[in-house]
Design a protein around this motif. Sequence first.
Motif, short mmCIF file in Angstrom:
data_model
loop_
_atom_site.label_atom_id
_atom_site.label_comp_id
_atom_site.label_asym_id
_atom_site.label_seq_id
_atom_site.Cartn_x
_atom_site.Cartn_y
_atom_site.Cartn_z
N GLU A 48 4.97 -3.16 -10.51
CA GLU A 48 5.75 -2.00 -10.10
C GLU A 48 6.30 -1.24 -11.30
OE1 GLU A 48 9.16 -1.35 -6.74
OE2 GLU A 48 9.27 -3.17 -7.95
N ASN A 49 6.16 0.07 -11.25
CA ASN A 49 6.67 0.95 -12.30
C ASN A 49 7.45 2.06 -11.63
OD1 ASN A 49 7.09 2.83 -14.32
ND2 ASN A 49 5.07 2.57 -15.22
N THR A 50 8.70 2.20 -11.99
CA THR A 50 9.62 3.18 -11.40
C THR A 50 9.60 3.15 -9.87
OG1 THR A 50 8.05 5.02 -11.56
CG2 THR A 50 9.54 4.71 -13.43
N GLY A 51 9.58 1.94 -9.34
CA GLY A 51 9.69 1.76 -7.89
C GLY A 51 8.43 1.95 -7.09
N THR A 52 7.29 2.16 -7.75
CA THR A 52 6.06 2.37 -7.00
C THR A 52 4.92 1.49 -7.51
OG1 THR A 52 5.34 4.18 -8.41
CG2 THR A 52 6.64 4.77 -6.46
N LEU A 53 3.96 1.31 -6.64
CA LEU A 53 2.72 0.60 -6.95
C LEU A 53 1.54 1.53 -6.69
CD1 LEU A 53 3.69 -2.79 -5.29
CD2 LEU A 53 3.16 -2.47 -7.72
N PRO A 54 0.40 1.31 -7.33
CA PRO A 54 -0.73 2.24 -7.19
C PRO A 54 -1.21 2.47 -5.76
CG PRO A 54 -1.13 0.72 -8.99
CD PRO A 54 0.12 0.27 -8.30
N ARG A 55 -1.17 1.45 -4.92
CA ARG A 55 -1.68 1.57 -3.54
C ARG A 55 -0.54 1.44 -2.53
NH1 ARG A 55 -7.65 -0.15 -3.38
NH2 ARG A 55 -8.23 0.02 -5.56
N GLU A 56 0.58 2.03 -2.89
CA GLU A 56 1.82 1.91 -2.11
C GLU A 56 1.62 2.19 -0.63
OE1 GLU A 56 5.18 0.43 -2.09
OE2 GLU A 56 5.05 1.35 -4.07
N GLY A 57 0.87 3.20 -0.28
CA GLY A 57 0.72 3.59 1.12
C GLY A 57 -0.30 2.79 1.91
N GLU A 58 -1.04 1.92 1.24
CA GLU A 58 -2.09 1.16 1.94
C GLU A 58 -1.53 -0.11 2.56
OE1 GLU A 58 -5.66 0.53 -0.39
OE2 GLU A 58 -5.26 2.38 -1.51
N GLU A 59 -2.09 -0.46 3.70
CA GLU A 59 -1.70 -1.70 4.38
C GLU A 59 -2.29 -2.90 3.66
OE1 GLU A 59 -0.91 -2.20 8.13
OE2 GLU A 59 -0.29 -0.13 8.46
N GLU A 60 -1.53 -3.99 3.69
CA GLU A 60 -2.02 -5.23 3.10
C GLU A 60 -3.10 -5.85 3.97
OE1 GLU A 60 0.81 -7.98 1.19
OE2 GLU A 60 2.35 -6.55 1.84
N ARG A 61 -4.09 -6.40 3.33
CA ARG A 61 -5.15 -7.15 4.00
C ARG A 61 -5.52 -8.28 3.05
NH1 ARG A 61 -11.23 -5.79 4.71
NH2 ARG A 61 -11.83 -7.48 6.08
N SER A 62 -5.18 -9.50 3.40
CA SER A 62 -5.35 -10.61 2.48
C SER A 62 -6.68 -11.31 2.65
CB SER A 62 -4.20 -11.62 2.63
OG SER A 62 -4.14 -12.44 1.48
N CYS A 63 -6.97 -12.17 1.70
CA CYS A 63 -8.15 -13.04 1.72
C CYS A 63 -7.78 -14.30 0.95
CB CYS A 63 -9.36 -12.34 1.09
SG CYS A 63 -9.16 -11.92 -0.66
N VAL A 64 -8.65 -15.28 0.92
CA VAL A 64 -8.35 -16.56 0.26
C VAL A 64 -8.01 -16.35 -1.21
CG1 VAL A 64 -9.33 -18.80 -0.41
CG2 VAL A 64 -9.71 -17.91 1.90
#
Length: 187
Positions: A56-72
Amino acid sequence: MSENSQRHIWSQDYARIMQSGNTLHTESPYLRRLRSPIGRIELTSDGKHLTGLAIENTGTLPREGEEERSCVVLDDAVRQLTEYFAGERRTFELPLSVAGTAFQRSVWHELNQLPFGLAVSYADIGRATGRPSAGRAVGGAVGANPIPIIVPCHRVLASNQRITGYSGGQGIATKVWLLEHEGIAHR
């Protein structure tokens, strides 16, 4: 399994990936975030390899608006990073896939060889990659590392142990935290 043998196995896998020329997918279908002492971290994966880590940089992440989808792979990465931040892990065992020039990949390979708690200079990395006078190029490759912390670019300092910069998170403050977490002396 001992920590050294774990590191060796992971290093062999990392070297194989680096040499095979696997590339980072422009669209990583898997995404996961976690909170850490240095801010939120965003991890991406192609489903088989970890492909990116952003702090995180200045409160944001590159894919901030994308939903999480995990994998192993991402579940393993979150677990291992959580252990690292808790002081319970010193090495990472994750399959990686990164895109970069041959020189960048050689620098990242050298970064992967750095054990927990030990720092080297940009000149040391240059010598190890066969380009002893390529300090600026090494610095550029270190700064372009797509998987910081896991590929420990924070362990590179100037020859006099000074911090010259850091491109992740809050910059130098993030690097200071990581160095102090690992007990690495710096100026």
